[in-house]
Design an enzyme around this catalytic site. Structure first.
Site, PDB file in Angstrom:
ATOM      1  N   CYS A 129       4.331   9.614  -0.600  1.00  0.00           N
ATOM      2  CA  CYS A 129       3.194   8.900  -1.194  1.00  0.00           C
ATOM      3  C   CYS A 129       1.869   9.379  -0.578  1.00  0.00           C
ATOM      4  O   CYS A 129       1.800  10.476  -0.024  1.00  0.00           O
ATOM      5  CB  CYS A 129       3.358   7.395  -1.039  1.00  0.00           C
ATOM      6  SG  CYS A 129       2.232   6.448  -2.098  1.00  0.00           S
ATOM      7  N   ASP A 198       2.766  -0.735   3.627  1.00  0.00           N
ATOM      8  CA  ASP A 198       1.986  -1.731   2.896  1.00  0.00           C
ATOM      9  C   ASP A 198       2.132  -3.089   3.541  1.00  0.00           C
ATOM     10  O   ASP A 198       1.190  -3.880   3.548  1.00  0.00           O
ATOM     11  CB  ASP A 198       2.435  -1.763   1.429  1.00  0.00           C
ATOM     12  CG  ASP A 198       1.862  -0.585   0.691  1.00  0.00           C
ATOM     13  OD1 ASP A 198       0.701  -0.663   0.263  1.00  0.00           O
ATOM     14  OD2 ASP A 198       2.529   0.452   0.619  1.00  0.00           O
TER      15      ASP A 198
HETATM   16  C1  RUB Z   1       0.394   3.437  -1.308  1.00  0.00           C
HETATM   17  C2  RUB Z   1       1.380   3.428  -0.210  1.00  0.00           C
HETATM   18  C3  RUB Z   1       0.860   3.836   1.146  1.00  0.00           C
HETATM   19  C4  RUB Z   1       0.496   2.581   1.921  1.00  0.00           C
HETATM   20  C5  RUB Z   1      -0.237   2.935   3.202  1.00  0.00           C
HETATM   21  O1  RUB Z   1       0.941   2.825  -2.477  1.00  0.00           O
HETATM   22  O2  RUB Z   1       2.522   3.079  -0.323  1.00  0.00           O
HETATM   23  O3  RUB Z   1       1.831   4.524   1.868  1.00  0.00           O
HETATM   24  O4  RUB Z   1      -0.352   1.762   1.136  1.00  0.00           O
HETATM   25  O5  RUB Z   1      -1.476   3.525   2.919  1.00  0.00           O
HETATM   26  P1  RUB Z   1      -0.029   2.603  -3.749  1.00  0.00           P
HETATM   27  P2  RUB Z   1      -2.678   3.454   3.988  1.00  0.00           P
HETATM   28  O6  RUB Z   1      -0.467   3.956  -4.181  1.00  0.00           O
HETATM   29  O7  RUB Z   1       0.848   1.898  -4.750  1.00  0.00           O
HETATM   30  O8  RUB Z   1      -1.192   1.750  -3.294  1.00  0.00           O
HETATM   31  O9  RUB Z   1      -2.149   4.048   5.238  1.00  0.00           O
HETATM   32  O10 RUB Z   1      -3.773   4.252   3.339  1.00  0.00           O
HETATM   33  O11 RUB Z   1      -3.037   2.018   4.140  1.00  0.00           O
END
Ligand code: RUB
Length: 306
Positions: A129, A198
Site C-alpha cells: 500500500c 491504520d
Molecule cells: C492506507 C493504508 C496505510 C495506512 C498508514 O490505506 O493502509 O498503510 O493508512 O498510512 P488507504 P500512514 O489508502 O485506504 O487510506 O503511515 O500514511 O498513516
C-alpha cells in the site's frame, strides 16, 4: 461554516486524501478552518458546531483512529477550558491543532530515525500500500546513503502501491513493482517487510490495508522480519472496552466496474494482522512488542483513555 468540513469529509471518503496520517492532518486542518471562520455567538453554539463537524469527519471513513483521537483531543481541550469567549475558544482550537501537527511530525521523524537502523546496505525491503510513514523512513535511509532496494505491491483494488512506487523512484531508490499475489514468490529475496498501520487494538493486533496480513503470514513462514511503523495515536481506545475495530467495506465497483449482474463482490479495505506475526511496532517511543501497546499508550497519552 460546515461546507469545508463536508468537502474534506468527501475527499477523505473518495480516497483523494489517503493514508491514516494524511487523513488526520486534513481533518485537523478542516476543524481549524471551521473554528477560524465561526459565526457562533456562545460557547454552546461553538461546541455544537465542532461536534457536528466531528460527526461528519468520523463518518468519512470507518477505520481511522488517528483522526478520531486527534479530533477527540482537540474537542477535549475546548470542553475543559474555562474560557467562554468564542474568539478565544477558536484560538484554542488553532493552538491545540498546531501543537498536534508538530507532535505528529516529530513522531514521524523519530519513527524514521529508529526504523532506519534496521535497513542495511544491500537490504531488500517489501512494503504494501502507501504509508507516508513508511515512505518517509525509506527516503531517510536513502538520504543517509544506505544502498537498498524496495519491492512494492500494487495494492488492489485502487492501486495505492503505485503512489509508493512513484515516490520511491522519485527519491532515487531502486524499486520493483509486483502484483499483490506475488508476495509469496518474492519473499525469500526480502530481508525486511515494513508496513504502516491504520489502527492498533488493545491486544496489539494491527489493522492495515487489506493484504497486509497475507504478507505477514508469508513473512512468518519465510522467517522474514515483519515490522509495523505507526504513531501510538493509531491505537484505538474503544477496543480496550471490548469493541472490535470496524473494518471499512468499500464499493464493489472498485473491484469490478462492469461485473455481471448477481455476482457478489466483497471489498474490505483493511484486514487484521495478529500480533504473533509482528516482530515489532516501530513507534515514537521505540520498537515495542505489540503486546505492550496499551501500556505504552497509557503512559504517553493518558488522555486517549478518558
Ligand atoms: C492506507 C493504508 C496505510 C495506512 C498508514 O490505506 O493502509 O498503510 O493508512 O498510512 P488507504 P500512514 O489508502 O485506504 O487510506 O503511515 O500514511 O498513516
Amino acid at each position: 461554516m460546515q461546507d469545508h468540513i463536508q468537502v474534506t469529509a468527501e475527499r477523505i471518503r473518495r480516497l483523494q486524501i489517503q493514508g491514516a496520517r494524511n487523513v488526520a492532518i486534513a481533518a485537523i486542518e478542516a476543524l481549524e478552518n471551521l473554528a477560524s471562520q465561526t459565526e457562533a455567538r456562545t460557547k454552546k453554539e461553538f461546541v455544537n458546531e465542532l461536534s457536528r463537524a466531528k460527526e461528519t469527519l468520523f463518518l468519512s471513513r470507518e477505520t481511522e483512529p488517528l483522526m478520531r483521537n486527534a479530533i477527540r483531543l482537540i474537542l477535549n481541550h475546548v470542553g475543559k477550558t474555562k474560557e467562554s469567549k468564542v474568539k478565544n475558544l477558536a484560538k484554542t482550537v488553532s493552538t491545540v491543532s498546531q501543537q498536534f501537527l508538530v507532535e505528529l511530525e516529530k513522531s514521524k521523524e523519530k519513527i524514521a530515525e529508529i526504523g532506519v537502523k534496521r535497513i542495511r546496505n544491500g537490504s531488500v525491503i517489501l512494503t504494501h500500500c502507501h504509508s507516508s510513514t513508511v515512505t518517509f523512513l525509506l527516503k531517510m535511509a536513502k538520504q543517509k546513503g544506505i544502498d537498498f532496494q524496495v519491492i512494492c505491491t500494487e495494492t488492489r483494488p485502487v492501486f495505492q502501491g503505485r503512489v509508493t512506487a512513484r515516490e520511491m523512484l522519485g527519491a532515487g531508490i531502486k524499486t520493483t513493482f509486483i502484483v499483490d499475489s506475488a508476495a509469496r514468490f518474492f519473499i525469500n529475496k526480502v530481508d525486511l517487510a515494513i508496513v504502516g498501520a491504520d489502527a492498533i487494538t488493545s491486544e496489539g493486533n494491527v489493522i492495515n490495508k487489506v493484504g497486509t496480513s497475507t504478507i505477514a503470514l508469508v513473512a512468518h513462514e519465510a522467517r522474514t522480519p515483519f515490522y509495523v511503523v505507526s504513531e501510538l495515536l493509531k491505537f484505538d481506545p474503544t477496543t480496550m472496552h471490548g469493541d472490535y475495530e470496524k473494518i471499512e467495506e468499500r464499493s464493489p465497483s472498485e473491484v469490478w466496474k462492469d461485473a455481471p449482474t448477481g455476482l457478489v463482490i466483497r471489498n474490505p479495505a483493511f484486514d487484521v494482522t495478529r500480533r504473533d506475526f509482528i516482530h515489532g511496532i516501530i513507534c515514537e517511543e521505540g520498537i515495542i512488542s505489540p503486546h505492550s501497546i496499551a501500556e505504552v499508550v497509557q503512559r504517553k497519552y493518558p488522555c486517549v483513555f478518558e
